[in-house]
Design a protein around this motif. Structure first.
Motif, short mmCIF file in Angstrom:
data_model
loop_
_atom_site.label_atom_id
_atom_site.label_comp_id
_atom_site.label_asym_id
_atom_site.label_seq_id
_atom_site.Cartn_x
_atom_site.Cartn_y
_atom_site.Cartn_z
N SER A 163 31.39 48.01 30.61
CA SER A 163 32.30 46.88 30.80
C SER A 163 33.68 47.21 30.24
O SER A 163 34.71 46.89 30.85
CB SER A 163 31.74 45.64 30.10
N TYR A 164 33.70 47.88 29.11
CA TYR A 164 34.97 48.26 28.48
C TYR A 164 35.77 49.21 29.37
O TYR A 164 36.99 49.04 29.53
CB TYR A 164 34.67 48.93 27.14
N TYR A 165 35.10 50.20 29.96
CA TYR A 165 35.82 51.15 30.82
C TYR A 165 36.41 50.44 32.03
O TYR A 165 37.59 50.62 32.36
CB TYR A 165 34.88 52.25 31.32
N PHE A 166 35.60 49.63 32.70
CA PHE A 166 36.04 49.03 33.95
C PHE A 166 37.11 47.95 33.72
O PHE A 166 38.10 47.88 34.45
CB PHE A 166 34.85 48.45 34.71
N VAL A 167 36.89 47.10 32.72
CA VAL A 167 37.87 46.04 32.44
C VAL A 167 39.22 46.64 32.09
O VAL A 167 40.27 46.23 32.62
CB VAL A 167 37.37 45.12 31.29
N ASN A 168 39.22 47.62 31.21
CA ASN A 168 40.49 48.20 30.77
C ASN A 168 41.18 49.01 31.87
O ASN A 168 42.41 49.01 31.95
CB ASN A 168 40.28 49.06 29.53
N THR A 169 40.40 49.68 32.70
CA THR A 169 41.02 50.41 33.81
C THR A 169 41.63 49.43 34.80
O THR A 169 42.74 49.66 35.31
CB THR A 169 39.98 51.30 34.51
N SER A 193 49.69 46.69 47.05
CA SER A 193 48.38 46.17 47.45
C SER A 193 47.26 47.05 46.94
O SER A 193 46.20 46.56 46.53
CB SER A 193 48.32 46.03 48.97
N LYS A 194 47.47 48.38 46.97
CA LYS A 194 46.45 49.29 46.46
C LYS A 194 46.26 49.12 44.96
O LYS A 194 45.13 49.08 44.46
CB LYS A 194 46.82 50.74 46.80
N PHE A 195 47.36 49.04 44.23
CA PHE A 195 47.27 48.82 42.78
C PHE A 195 46.54 47.51 42.48
O PHE A 195 45.66 47.45 41.62
CB PHE A 195 48.66 48.76 42.17
N ALA A 196 46.92 46.45 43.19
CA ALA A 196 46.32 45.14 42.93
C ALA A 196 44.83 45.14 43.30
O ALA A 196 44.00 44.63 42.54
CB ALA A 196 47.06 44.06 43.72
N SER A 197 44.49 45.70 44.45
CA SER A 197 43.09 45.71 44.88
C SER A 197 42.22 46.50 43.93
O SER A 197 41.12 46.07 43.54
CB SER A 197 42.99 46.29 46.30
N ALA A 198 42.70 47.69 43.53
CA ALA A 198 41.93 48.51 42.59
C ALA A 198 41.80 47.80 41.24
O ALA A 198 40.73 47.78 40.63
CB ALA A 198 42.60 49.87 42.41
N GLY A 199 42.91 47.23 40.76
CA GLY A 199 42.89 46.55 39.47
C GLY A 199 41.95 45.35 39.45
O GLY A 199 41.15 45.18 38.53
N VAL A 200 42.04 44.54 40.48
CA VAL A 200 41.19 43.33 40.56
C VAL A 200 39.72 43.73 40.68
O VAL A 200 38.85 43.16 40.00
CB VAL A 200 41.63 42.45 41.75
N TYR A 201 39.43 44.71 41.55
CA TYR A 201 38.03 45.11 41.73
C TYR A 201 37.43 45.63 40.43
O TYR A 201 36.33 45.24 40.03
CB TYR A 201 37.91 46.17 42.83
N LEU A 202 38.14 46.55 39.76
CA LEU A 202 37.61 47.14 38.53
C LEU A 202 37.49 46.11 37.42
O LEU A 202 36.53 46.14 36.64
CB LEU A 202 38.50 48.31 38.10
N LEU A 203 38.46 45.20 37.34
CA LEU A 203 38.39 44.14 36.33
C LEU A 203 37.17 43.26 36.54
O LEU A 203 36.40 43.00 35.60
CB LEU A 203 39.67 43.30 36.39
#
Length: 464
Positions: free
Chosen positions: A364-370, A333-343
């Motif tokens: 945008s490049y930093y956040f999308v890719n992270t 859940s932490k991985f998914a939440s962080a990934g979705v938010y940053l994307l």
């Protein structure tokens, strides 16, 4: 002893092999989405006004993310067992060793030695590849530390002699080196330092990023302290504030490492069939988000991409929300939440700075890719937990355990061997086949991977 995180090794291996692949596919003859978005074929002239990303543009940030995630995994235990001074010394040592690696591997390339490289230069490149074993390999089977240190001293002495006395075509200059490794050296140093100082204050670690963003956004305002700070460097050939922009990828990665450290999962056999199905679908949804965003951002289908990303993200979070606690729910859940938010944060920034770009890189490049890196790591962690694709994860992981070998084997070993044996013409002839330009890269990358796997299985790890 805690086992290695195979999923993280697999993500690192994926990044390094895609890096080799992207640099070895045939030049200029493939579709534009097979190259960096800002250097399209056929002439590959840099066009900074072109927005969008391709799969090639994911490679470097994914590797940076794994570097960040590895920091707490490597240091957490050490911090409780050794002094502050020893830790600080190791931090500086790693920085300097990576800078040396950047210099030596750059000048060890035959085409850097001479404009008309011949057999002597190619043999010297191969020799430099083996010198790197003396410099960076850890010979754990040697019980005598004096012999181990003697091997390293010989290696670094040979490298120093080569850099000082060889008549390079453009001479030797500290300002000429492998910029990718120099950036990694800075990220290893500053990322580790910041994590070390904020390991018990994660909010402070996050709070550093807006301060850095302010510096980056105001650096063009001449006459301000922001501009002076941004442009000042005691040693420009090894450090620039400009490099710190990649902390927007590395520092979020440190959270992934901390969450992996704190994971608590029940054995795989305890998972019910329903939970396995939900996890498998969650892993698949991560790849849907990856493919959708790369394709849509490249094609500039921005609104459809935002809508699809939102819908798939909600579905992913819902799938994980219904898991029981014994299935690594907290970690996933932490991985998914962080990934979705940053994307999604990256997609909200997309209109800023002329659209998402690798060069010159945008927020945008930093956040999308992270965000995408979090999601791919989530998928690998799920697949590893379920036992799916185990052969692929093991293969990628064994490459990811020895990234320095994988990074240099192509330039310093394989290309010289191809030139010396005359077999390069056969490899290049593959490009005449349908999709042959890509196949050429696959063959090249496959051989590099075999060299790396051999070193990994022989426990010949290059470490800093």
């Amino acid at each position: 002893m805690k086992k290695r995180e195979e999923a993280l090794d697999a993500l690192r291996g994926l990044a390094i092999l895609l890096m080799v692949l992207s640099s070895s596919i045939s030049f200029g003859i493939l579709p534009a989405w097979m190259y960096h978005a800002q250097v399209p074929p056929p002439y590959h002239v840099f066009k900074p006004e072109l927005p969008g990303i391709t799969w090639v543009d994911l490679v470097f940030p994914f590797f940076l993310f794994t570097m960040g995630a590895a920091i707490p995994l490597a240091l957490q235990k050490k911090l409780g067992e050794q002094s502050v001074f020893k830790t600080a010394g190791q931090l500086v040592q790693r920085y300097l060793l990576l800078v040396v690696f950047a210099l030596f591997t750059f000048y060890a390339r035959a085409w850097v030695m001479s404009a008309t490289a011949g057999w002597k230069e190619y043999l010297l490149s191969i020799g430099c590849f083996f010198v790197l074993f003396l410099m960076y390999a850890r010979f754990n089977n040697l019980n005598n530390k004096a012999i181990s240190w003697g091997i390293k001293i010989v290696g670094f002495a040979l490298a120093a002699a080569f850099l000082m006395f060889y008549p390079f075509k453009n001479g030797f200059s500290l300002s000429s080196s492998d910029i990718i490794i120099v950036v990694l050296a800075n990220m290893a140093f500053f990322g580790t330092l910041i994590w070390w100082l904020t390991r018990n204050q994660p909010l402070l670690r996050i709070g550093i990023l807006p301060l850095l963003m302010a510096i980056l956004l105001t650096a063009k305002d001449a006459g301000t302290w922001n501009s002076a700070f941004f442009n000042w460097s005691p040693l420009p050939w090894m450090y620039k504030v400009y490099y710190l922009k990649y902390l927007f990828i590395v520092l979020p990665g440190t959270f992934a490492g901390e969450w992996l450290l704190n994971r608590s999962a029940s054995p795989i056999q305890d998972l019910m069939a329903g939970a396995k199905a939900k996890l498998l679908s969650a892993g698949a949804l991560c790849w849907v988000l990856l493919i959708c965003n790369v394709v849509c951002l490249y094609m500039r289908w921005l609104v459809p991409n935002l809508l699809i990303t939102g819908a798939v993200s909600l579905l992913l979070l819902q799938q994980l929300k219904t898991l029981n606690e014994g299935s690594d729910k907290t970690l996933f859940s932490k991985f998914a939440s962080a990934g979705v938010y940053l994307l999604i944060l990256g997609l909200f920034f997309e209109a800023f700075e002329g659209g998402i770009k690798k060069d010159i890189s945008t927020f945008s490049y930093y956040f999308v890719n992270t965000g995408l890196a979090f999601l791919v790591l989530l998928s690998f962690t799920i697949f590893e937990r379920l036992g799916y694709f185990s052969a692929i994860i093991t293969f990628l992981g064994n490459n990811g355990k020895n990234p320095m070998v994988a990074y240099t084997a192509g330039n310093l070993l394989l290309i010289p061997l191809l030139k010396l044996t005359g077999t390069e013409v056969y490899l290049d002839s593959v490009a005449n086949l349908p999709a042959g330009g890509f196949l050429r890269g696959l063959i090249f990358t496959g051989v590099v991977s075999l060299v790396t796997l051999y070193c990994t299985r022989a426990k010949l790890f290059w470490k800093t």
